[in-house]
Design a protein around this motif. Structure first.
Motif, PDB file in Angstrom:
ATOM      1  N   THR A   9       0.824  -1.203   0.000  1.00  0.00           N
ATOM      2  CA  THR A   9       0.000   0.000   0.000  1.00  0.00           C
ATOM      3  C   THR A   9       0.861   1.258   0.000  1.00  0.00           C
ATOM      4  OG1 THR A   9      -0.098   0.194   2.411  1.00  0.00           O
ATOM      5  CG2 THR A   9      -1.736  -1.254   1.338  1.00  0.00           C
ATOM      6  N   LYS A  63      -2.865   2.244   5.853  1.00  0.00           N
ATOM      7  CA  LYS A  63      -3.703   3.206   5.147  1.00  0.00           C
ATOM      8  C   LYS A  63      -3.026   4.577   5.092  1.00  0.00           C
ATOM      9  CE  LYS A  63      -7.987   0.853   6.413  1.00  0.00           C
ATOM     10  NZ  LYS A  63      -9.318   0.986   7.036  1.00  0.00           N
ATOM     11  N   THR A  65      -3.511   8.777   3.337  1.00  0.00           N
ATOM     12  CA  THR A  65      -4.189   9.774   2.524  1.00  0.00           C
ATOM     13  C   THR A  65      -3.532  11.128   2.757  1.00  0.00           C
ATOM     14  OG1 THR A  65      -6.344  10.686   1.909  1.00  0.00           O
ATOM     15  CG2 THR A  65      -5.937  10.344   4.257  1.00  0.00           C
ATOM     16  N   SER A  87      -8.564   2.183   1.345  1.00  0.00           N
ATOM     17  CA  SER A  87      -7.200   2.401   1.827  1.00  0.00           C
ATOM     18  C   SER A  87      -6.959   3.813   2.312  1.00  0.00           C
ATOM     19  CB  SER A  87      -6.204   2.074   0.711  1.00  0.00           C
ATOM     20  OG  SER A  87      -6.405   2.927  -0.396  1.00  0.00           O
ATOM     21  N   THR A  88      -7.946   4.713   2.124  1.00  0.00           N
ATOM     22  CA  THR A  88      -7.795   6.096   2.575  1.00  0.00           C
ATOM     23  C   THR A  88      -8.544   6.377   3.879  1.00  0.00           C
ATOM     24  OG1 THR A  88      -9.646   6.700   1.145  1.00  0.00           O
ATOM     25  CG2 THR A  88      -7.438   6.995   0.247  1.00  0.00           C
TER      26      THR A  88
END
Length: 238
Positions: A9, A63, A65, A87-88
């Motif tokens: 990720t 995660k 963002t 994932s954000t």
């Protein structure tokens, strides 16, 4: 759930960048999560220093963002922070503030290059990919593949226009024991013939092609990319 995306990720990449000395990080405490517009969310954060900047990253576990605005001196607004299950998504609690100029495009490009290098040199791929394969037969009742089989939804044998009933073949998909990932294959079931004393399986004929619709890839039993492949991806991307 099987991983259908990148081998690692963005969050994993950013934490690796910190470990490699290519970015810096600070631990923040996020609270008072509130949805702003769409799937974005704002949070109150402490401590106040260093002052977050638009474009810096918030990482929580795997995660990640980016900060898209600073509503007040103690608030950050995160892109997709309220996008539950993706994932954000970022929750109230501890998170890492990653200071870097890398954009999402930059990270994705570096990861894509590392993944392509691994795929080429291992002759495998390490996520789930939906494909339609066309494979020549071998005059045997078993067809061997070069990539692990996750599932098969349809199979047309030897150029047939109709799909074979799923009861007429066995797909070997185990990722535990026995581990079929290193010996992926499809085997025809034995079917009755005109002779009541004998059964004979249908064969995958040479010079004829079998169409297989399914999902393929080398994944662990929990659906994740193998750990060593994740580590290699991060090292190559750095």
């Amino acid at each position: 759930m099987d991983n259908t995306g990148a081998y690692v990720t963005r969050g994993q990449f950013l934490l690796e960048a910190v470990n490699a000395g290519k970015a810096t990080s600070t631990t923040l405490a996020l609270s008072a999560k509130a949805v702003t517009t769409g799937v974005n969310a704002k949070y109150t954060f402490t401590p106040a220093a260093p002052v977050p900047q638009i474009g810096w990253w918030i990482v929580q576990g795997a995660k990640a963002t980016q900060i898209i605005s600073l509503p007040t001196a103690t608030e950050v607004e995160l892109e997709g922070g309220a996008d539950v299950g993706l994932s954000t998504e970022i929750a109230n609690g501890s998170a890492k503030l990653i200071q870097t100029t890398l954009s999402a495009y930059d990270i994705d490009t570096l990861l894509a290059g590392a993944m392509a290098f691994i795929d080429r040199h291992t002759r495998q791929w390490f996520n789930a990919r939906a494909l339609t394969l066309s494979l020549e037969g071998n005059n045997a009742d078993t067809l061997f593949l070069e990539v692990p089989i996750i599932s098969v939804s349809s199979m047309k044998v030897n150029g047939d226009t109709e799909a074979l009933p799923v009861t007429d073949y066995t797909v070997f998909t185990s990722r535990t024991y026995p581990d079929e990932r290193r010996n992926p294959r499809i085997k025809m079931a034995r079917t009755p013939t005109s002779d009541i004393f004998e059964t004979r399986p249908r064969k995958f004929m040479r010079a004829r092609f079998t169409e297989i619709v399914g999902v393929f890839g080398f994944l662990e039993s929990d659906g994740s990319t193998p750990l060593l492949i994740q580590k290699a991806t991060l090292k190559l991307a750095m």
